[in-house]
Design a protein around this motif. Structure first.
Motif, PDB file in Angstrom:
ATOM      1  N   ASP A 417       0.859  -1.190   0.000  1.00 60.83           N
ATOM      2  CA  ASP A 417       0.000   0.000   0.000  1.00 60.83           C
ATOM      3  C   ASP A 417       0.894   1.238   0.000  1.00 60.83           C
ATOM      4  OD1 ASP A 417      -2.710  -1.239   0.506  1.00 60.83           O
ATOM      5  OD2 ASP A 417      -1.509  -2.097   2.128  1.00 60.83           O
ATOM      6  N   ASP A 418       0.463   2.241  -0.711  1.00 52.46           N
ATOM      7  CA  ASP A 418       1.179   3.525  -0.762  1.00 52.46           C
ATOM      8  C   ASP A 418       2.586   3.419  -1.326  1.00 52.46           C
ATOM      9  OD1 ASP A 418      -1.065   4.634   0.490  1.00 52.46           O
ATOM     10  OD2 ASP A 418      -0.271   4.064   2.461  1.00 52.46           O
ATOM     11  N   TRP A 419       2.822   2.434  -2.155  1.00 55.59           N
ATOM     12  CA  TRP A 419       4.157   2.308  -2.772  1.00 55.59           C
ATOM     13  C   TRP A 419       4.367   3.449  -3.767  1.00 55.59           C
ATOM     14  CZ3 TRP A 419       7.720  -0.837  -0.928  1.00 55.59           C
ATOM     15  CH2 TRP A 419       8.929  -0.921  -1.626  1.00 55.59           C
ATOM     16  N   LYS A 420       5.560   4.047  -3.732  1.00 55.38           N
ATOM     17  CA  LYS A 420       5.840   5.126  -4.677  1.00 55.38           C
ATOM     18  C   LYS A 420       6.974   4.702  -5.611  1.00 55.38           C
ATOM     19  CE  LYS A 420       4.734   8.879  -1.499  1.00 55.38           C
ATOM     20  NZ  LYS A 420       5.454   9.288  -0.318  1.00 55.38           N
ATOM     21  N   PRO A 421       6.910   5.092  -6.883  1.00 55.87           N
ATOM     22  CA  PRO A 421       7.948   4.659  -7.830  1.00 55.87           C
ATOM     23  C   PRO A 421       9.359   5.062  -7.391  1.00 55.87           C
ATOM     24  CG  PRO A 421       6.182   5.839  -8.969  1.00 55.87           C
ATOM     25  CD  PRO A 421       5.867   5.912  -7.509  1.00 55.87           C
ATOM     26  N   GLU A 422       9.482   6.181  -6.658  1.00 58.42           N
ATOM     27  CA  GLU A 422      10.832   6.609  -6.273  1.00 58.42           C
ATOM     28  C   GLU A 422      11.491   5.670  -5.252  1.00 58.42           C
ATOM     29  OE1 GLU A 422       8.093   8.497  -6.208  1.00 58.42           O
ATOM     30  OE2 GLU A 422       8.033   9.836  -4.464  1.00 58.42           O
ATOM     31  N   TYR A 423      10.709   4.750  -4.660  1.00 54.82           N
ATOM     32  CA  TYR A 423      11.306   3.762  -3.759  1.00 54.82           C
ATOM     33  C   TYR A 423      12.090   2.705  -4.539  1.00 54.82           C
ATOM     34  CZ  TYR A 423       7.744   5.377  -0.358  1.00 54.82           C
ATOM     35  OH  TYR A 423       6.956   6.107   0.477  1.00 54.82           O
ATOM     36  N   GLY A 424      11.820   2.580  -5.849  1.00 52.33           N
ATOM     37  CA  GLY A 424      12.319   1.442  -6.618  1.00 52.33           C
ATOM     38  C   GLY A 424      11.272   0.337  -6.561  1.00 52.33           C
ATOM     39  N   GLY A 425      11.670  -0.901  -6.926  1.00 56.76           N
ATOM     40  CA  GLY A 425      10.730  -2.014  -6.898  1.00 56.76           C
ATOM     41  C   GLY A 425       9.775  -2.025  -8.076  1.00 56.76           C
ATOM     42  N   VAL A 426       9.973  -1.086  -8.986  1.00 54.09           N
ATOM     43  CA  VAL A 426       9.123  -0.990 -10.173  1.00 54.09           C
ATOM     44  C   VAL A 426       9.698  -1.931 -11.237  1.00 54.09           C
ATOM     45  CG1 VAL A 426       8.465   0.593 -12.036  1.00 54.09           C
ATOM     46  CG2 VAL A 426       8.470   1.394  -9.656  1.00 54.09           C
ATOM     47  N   THR A 427       8.829  -2.690 -11.905  1.00 57.87           N
ATOM     48  CA  THR A 427       9.312  -3.563 -12.987  1.00 57.87           C
ATOM     49  C   THR A 427       9.320  -2.766 -14.289  1.00 57.87           C
ATOM     50  OG1 THR A 427       8.347  -5.467 -11.892  1.00 57.87           O
ATOM     51  CG2 THR A 427       8.958  -5.767 -14.188  1.00 57.87           C
ATOM     52  N   SER A 428      10.484  -2.684 -14.924  1.00 61.86           N
ATOM     53  CA  SER A 428      10.594  -1.970 -16.197  1.00 61.86           C
ATOM     54  C   SER A 428      10.767  -2.970 -17.324  1.00 61.86           C
ATOM     55  CB  SER A 428      11.837  -1.077 -16.212  1.00 61.86           C
ATOM     56  OG  SER A 428      11.583   0.084 -15.520  1.00 61.86           O
ATOM     57  N   TYR A 429      10.043  -2.740 -18.391  1.00 61.17           N
ATOM     58  CA  TYR A 429      10.208  -3.555 -19.599  1.00 61.17           C
ATOM     59  C   TYR A 429      10.927  -2.706 -20.633  1.00 61.17           C
ATOM     60  CZ  TYR A 429       7.100  -7.093 -17.713  1.00 61.17           C
ATOM     61  OH  TYR A 429       6.546  -8.090 -16.930  1.00 61.17           O
ATOM     62  N   ILE A 430      11.982  -3.249 -21.223  1.00 62.20           N
ATOM     63  CA  ILE A 430      12.714  -2.517 -22.254  1.00 62.20           C
ATOM     64  C   ILE A 430      12.965  -3.440 -23.445  1.00 62.20           C
ATOM     65  CG2 ILE A 430      13.877  -0.830 -20.748  1.00 62.20           C
ATOM     66  CD1 ILE A 430      16.314  -2.697 -20.783  1.00 62.20           C
ATOM     67  N   ALA A 431      13.129  -2.825 -24.609  1.00 58.56           N
ATOM     68  CA  ALA A 431      13.488  -3.627 -25.782  1.00 58.56           C
ATOM     69  C   ALA A 431      14.972  -3.943 -25.657  1.00 58.56           C
ATOM     70  CB  ALA A 431      13.207  -2.839 -27.050  1.00 58.56           C
ATOM     71  N   LYS A 432      15.360  -5.164 -26.007  1.00 59.08           N
ATOM     72  CA  LYS A 432      16.762  -5.593 -25.897  1.00 59.08           C
ATOM     73  C   LYS A 432      17.692  -4.594 -26.560  1.00 59.08           C
ATOM     74  CE  LYS A 432      16.637 -10.511 -25.366  1.00 59.08           C
ATOM     75  NZ  LYS A 432      16.444 -11.755 -26.048  1.00 59.08           N
ATOM     76  N   GLY A 433      18.726  -4.195 -25.860  1.00 56.50           N
ATOM     77  CA  GLY A 433      19.720  -3.301 -26.444  1.00 56.50           C
ATOM     78  C   GLY A 433      19.266  -1.851 -26.533  1.00 56.50           C
ATOM     79  N   GLU A 434      18.055  -1.534 -26.072  1.00 54.86           N
ATOM     80  CA  GLU A 434      17.561  -0.144 -26.123  1.00 54.86           C
ATOM     81  C   GLU A 434      17.519   0.413 -24.709  1.00 54.86           C
ATOM     82  OE1 GLU A 434      16.296   1.407 -28.990  1.00 54.86           O
ATOM     83  OE2 GLU A 434      16.911  -0.312 -30.191  1.00 54.86           O
ATOM     84  N   LYS A 435      17.560   1.742 -24.639  1.00 57.62           N
ATOM     85  CA  LYS A 435      17.508   2.365 -23.317  1.00 57.62           C
ATOM     86  C   LYS A 435      16.071   2.727 -22.944  1.00 57.62           C
ATOM     87  CE  LYS A 435      22.120   4.272 -23.325  1.00 57.62           C
ATOM     88  NZ  LYS A 435      22.756   5.089 -24.320  1.00 57.62           N
ATOM     89  N   GLU A 436      15.300   3.052 -23.979  1.00 59.76           N
ATOM     90  CA  GLU A 436      13.935   3.536 -23.765  1.00 59.76           C
ATOM     91  C   GLU A 436      13.069   2.479 -23.069  1.00 59.76           C
ATOM     92  OE1 GLU A 436      12.283   6.992 -23.895  1.00 59.76           O
ATOM     93  OE2 GLU A 436      14.170   6.650 -24.929  1.00 59.76           O
ATOM     94  N   GLU A 437      12.308   2.937 -22.090  1.00 58.74           N
ATOM     95  CA  GLU A 437      11.426   2.021 -21.361  1.00 58.74           C
ATOM     96  C   GLU A 437      10.127   1.829 -22.151  1.00 58.74           C
ATOM     97  OE1 GLU A 437       9.420   3.392 -17.611  1.00 58.74           O
ATOM     98  OE2 GLU A 437      10.943   2.076 -16.788  1.00 58.74           O
ATOM     99  N   LEU A 438       9.689   0.582 -22.300  1.00 61.73           N
ATOM    100  CA  LEU A 438       8.439   0.317 -23.010  1.00 61.73           C
ATOM    101  C   LEU A 438       7.259   0.438 -22.059  1.00 61.73           C
ATOM    102  CD1 LEU A 438       9.558  -2.905 -24.919  1.00 61.73           C
ATOM    103  CD2 LEU A 438       9.344  -0.600 -25.877  1.00 61.73           C
ATOM    104  N   LEU A 439       7.510   0.025 -20.818  1.00 61.54           N
ATOM    105  CA  LEU A 439       6.418  -0.061 -19.860  1.00 61.54           C
ATOM    106  C   LEU A 439       7.004  -0.178 -18.460  1.00 61.54           C
ATOM    107  CD1 LEU A 439       3.394  -0.947 -19.190  1.00 61.54           C
ATOM    108  CD2 LEU A 439       4.209  -3.281 -19.528  1.00 61.54           C
TER     109      LEU A 439
END
Ligand SMILES: O=C(O)CCC(=O)C(=O)O
Ligand SMILES: [Fe+2]
Length: 485
Positions: A417-439
């Motif tokens: 509850d009340d988790w904030k992205p700045e804590y970390g723990g967020v799952t990031s999806y990226i395209a292989k070899g790219e820096k840009e986050e997909l989701l």
């Protein structure tokens, strides 16, 4: 026998008068250098590294150098491996007087000395940048190996008041028999005006630990000396536990877990439409409230010894549950792996995870999916119960077999509850070899995050930093399942 490295005392603008050590191939402690009151330590364990305290005699030079560095433009660097700021300017060519002098000191005097001390052949290729680490910044475990990097160096410009409790240590790992980092065996605490270098090789695993002070900056100048590349053995490839076909559970048991909303055909159809459009969706209040509460209570009651630390550090750090005794956690895993769940997930996503799943006509529109479906066998699933505490993370790595196949990720979040992205723990999806986050998926209590990823997508969980110690629980749990069609 010693030889001053600088032939011309006038030319040695930075006052580098250390004697050249002879035969430093083994652990040794060098004599006190002329004109300073400290020692150079050259050590082979866990890999060849050297700490030169107080390297520049002129304190005024050090202070003015810091001012010049602070005038540079810094940009944020943030990915699975690190979070810090780096100078934008190319320090190879920068003409600010003090940085130029530091550069020529490192790339002329020091380079020659390091070659002699270590016996490592170096060329004149220059790499140098400034880094600034602030509260909660970090550089996780890595080996620095890239092309012809042979020796890494760091010159620290932290405030004199920097203490061990402020974090930011350069931690050196030893390796196991597979050549993977096992544990930290030495921590070098940054000190103003200290120069550190180490040999880059297949075992040079190191990290910068999280900065724990809110009001000091860990400033440094770092880079690499280059030379003829050396042989690198292929990285160890780990085989993840095999996924399993679905299990049969009692109908009643299944209905006791799932929020009935997700069994409603109309809701299912809406979710499926969104999912087909976006390849992802978050299902709120996925479990029935009483089951969710009971699951959370049991997870929170587990003792530390029931959570097994997962590594190695250059790939991951989290805790997974050694679940031997039958309890509600195990029942939840069985529910997630049940045939009914495979069927419901098929209805929610349009994927064919069950032979009884209806695949509508428009499912055939995607050629890529078509090819894949031609080759599919029985759907499979694998689940893990994880606990995420301060310092946990996962990293994207080349030898990740897991990200080599099409898969449906389904992560159920608990006690966040009340988790904030700045804590970390967020799952990031990226395209292989790219820096840009997909989701990115932020933990949400009793939410089931569904993401369909292809073979070109990888994911990581961002490092959980000290900010989570603000929370009463200081951790969260998830049950992460991966379904293969
Ligand atoms: O700043 C340090 O102590 C180490 C930096 C480092 O490992 C790197 O930049 O690759
Ligand atoms: Fe490094």
């Amino acid at each position: 026998m010693t030889t001053p490295i600088s032939q011309d005392p006038g030319g040695s603008v930075l006052g580098f008068h250390y004697p050249l050590p002879v035969n430093c191939k083994t652990e040794c402690y060098l004599p006190v250098p002329i004109g300073t009151s400290t020692n150079i330590q050259l050590t082979q364990n866990p890999f060849c590294h050297c700490v030169i305290p107080n390297i520049i005699k002129d304190q005024d030079f050090v202070d003015r150098l810091q001012e010049e560095i602070l005038d540079l433009t810094f940009s944020e660097k943030n990915n699975d491996l690190y979070k810090f700021h780096q100078s934008l300017e190319d320090l190879k060519v920068i003409e600010s007087p003090l940085i130029s002098r530091l550069r020529s000191f490192i790339y002329k005097d020091l380079l020659k000395w390091i070659q002699e001390v270590t016996g490592i052949e170096l060329n004149n290729n220059v790499d140098m940048s400034c880094a600034s680490y602030r509260y909660t910044d970090i550089l996780l475990c890595h080996d620095d190996e890239l092309d012809d990097r042979r020796v890494a160096f760091i010159y620290y410009l932290v405030p004199k008041s920097w203490r061990e409790e402020d974090g930011g240590s350069l931690d050196l790992f030893c390796v196991d028999s597979k050549g993977e980092p096992r544990e930290i065996v030495k921590s070098i605490h940054p000190k103003r005006n200290t120069f550190v270098f180490f040999e880059v090789g297949p075992t040079s695993f190191h990290q910068v630990s999280e900065i724990l002070t809110e009001d000091k900056t860990r400033l440094s100048v770092s880079g690499w000396f280059h030379g003829p590349p050396v042989y690198r053995p292929p990285a160890y490839v780990e085989i993840p536990p095999s996924p399993q076909p679905y299990l049969s559970i009692e109908e009643e048991e299944f209905y006791s877990w799932i929020n009935p909303l997700y069994l409603d055909p109309e809701t299912q159809a809406e979710i499926k439409d969104t999912f087909k459009e976006e390849s992802q969706i978050e299902l709120h209040c996925f479990l029935q409230e009483d089951k969710y509460e009971a699951l959370m209570t049991v997870l929170k009651s587990k003792s530390d010894s029931q959570w097994k630390k997962q590594g190695p550090a250059h790939k991951r750090h989290y805790w997974s549950l050694d679940n031997e005794s039958p309890d509600i956690v195990q029942s939840c895993v069985r529910f997630l792996q049940s045939d009914a769940m495979f069927l419901v997930l098929s209805s929610l996503t349009g994927l064919r995870l069950h032979e009884l799943a209806q695949v509508s006509d428009d499912d055939d529109s995607d050629d890529e999916c078509d090819n894949k479906k031609d080759t599919k066998g029985q759907a499979m699933c694998r689940s893990v119960v994880r606990r995420w505490t301060h310092g946990c993370y996962t990293l994207v790595h080349d030898s990740d077999i897991e990200s080599g196949s099409w898969a449906l990720d389904a992560v159920l979040f608990i006690d966040c509850d009340d988790w904030k992205p700045e804590y970390g723990g967020v799952t990031s999806y990226i395209a292989k070899g790219e820096k840009e986050e997909l989701l990115s998926v932020c933990p949400k209590a009793n939410g089931l995050a569904l993401v369909y990823r292809d073979t070109e997508t990888c994911k990581f969980v961002k490092h959980l930093n000290k900010l989570i110690t603000e929370l009463p629980n200081k951790c969260f749990y998830d049950i992460s399942s991966v379904y293969y069609e």
